[in-house]
Design an enzyme around this catalytic site. Sequence first.
Site, short mmCIF file in Angstrom:
data_model
loop_
_atom_site.label_atom_id
_atom_site.label_comp_id
_atom_site.label_asym_id
_atom_site.label_seq_id
_atom_site.Cartn_x
_atom_site.Cartn_y
_atom_site.Cartn_z
N CYS A 8 0.86 -1.18 0.00
CA CYS A 8 0.00 0.00 0.00
C CYS A 8 0.90 1.23 0.00
CB CYS A 8 -0.91 0.04 1.23
SG CYS A 8 -2.30 -1.12 1.14
N SER A 9 0.41 2.30 -0.59
CA SER A 9 1.22 3.51 -0.69
C SER A 9 1.31 4.27 0.63
CB SER A 9 0.66 4.46 -1.76
OG SER A 9 0.67 3.83 -3.02
N THR A 10 0.17 4.35 1.34
CA THR A 10 0.15 5.14 2.57
C THR A 10 0.16 4.23 3.78
OG1 THR A 10 -2.27 5.23 2.46
CG2 THR A 10 -1.05 7.06 1.49
N GLN A 30 -4.69 2.92 4.82
CA GLN A 30 -5.07 1.80 3.97
C GLN A 30 -4.90 0.48 4.70
OE1 GLN A 30 -2.45 2.79 0.56
NE2 GLN A 30 -4.30 2.93 -0.67
#
Length: 200
Positions: A9-11, A16
């Site tokens: 996940c990016s964040t 997320q």
Amino acid sequence: MTTYGYARCSTDENKQDINRQKRELKALGCVDEKNIYWEYESGTKIERIELNRLLNQVKAGDTIVTTEVSRITRSTKQLCEIIEMAKEKNLKLVIGGFIVDCTKGQLDAMTDGMLKMMGVFAEMERNMISERVKSGMANAAAKGKVIGRPSTTVDSLPSSFIKHYPKYRNKEINKTELARICNVSRQSVHKYIHIYERDI
């Protein structure tokens, strides 16, 4: 022959939930959770700790499972490098419902082209998201709103970190193990330790 999973996940974990990807990876064949590598990092970042650990771990005949191309990378260049590595190591890639079999060291032209097109769309999607975010931030700034995440304090640290931190301090577990127990990235744990030790 072993099946490994990769989730990203990016964040951070507060934004997320990476557990959905883990469940999907098990459904796709990576049933052993200890073989799932996961992290909170940008898909455009080349030097990702867990991804690099996974790529160094796999051997001929192994399978790497991910839910979609954008989880493993949002860089077309890096995707091409991973495809070449899969050919060299004779790996199988399972990307959602798309199977890329390189166990014989070769890849048919149609599959190769489809996979690279998926990579182009993943990179394009990321660039479009970035443009929207920048536009939104500029609009918010023009309206006088404060931009950025609220700063993390001792009071806002996850309860799981507070609970298991003593084990880390007593050297019963290392930083990576603490991150896995708390279900956060190693970078987040490093930040939490700095904040906690600074304020206690």
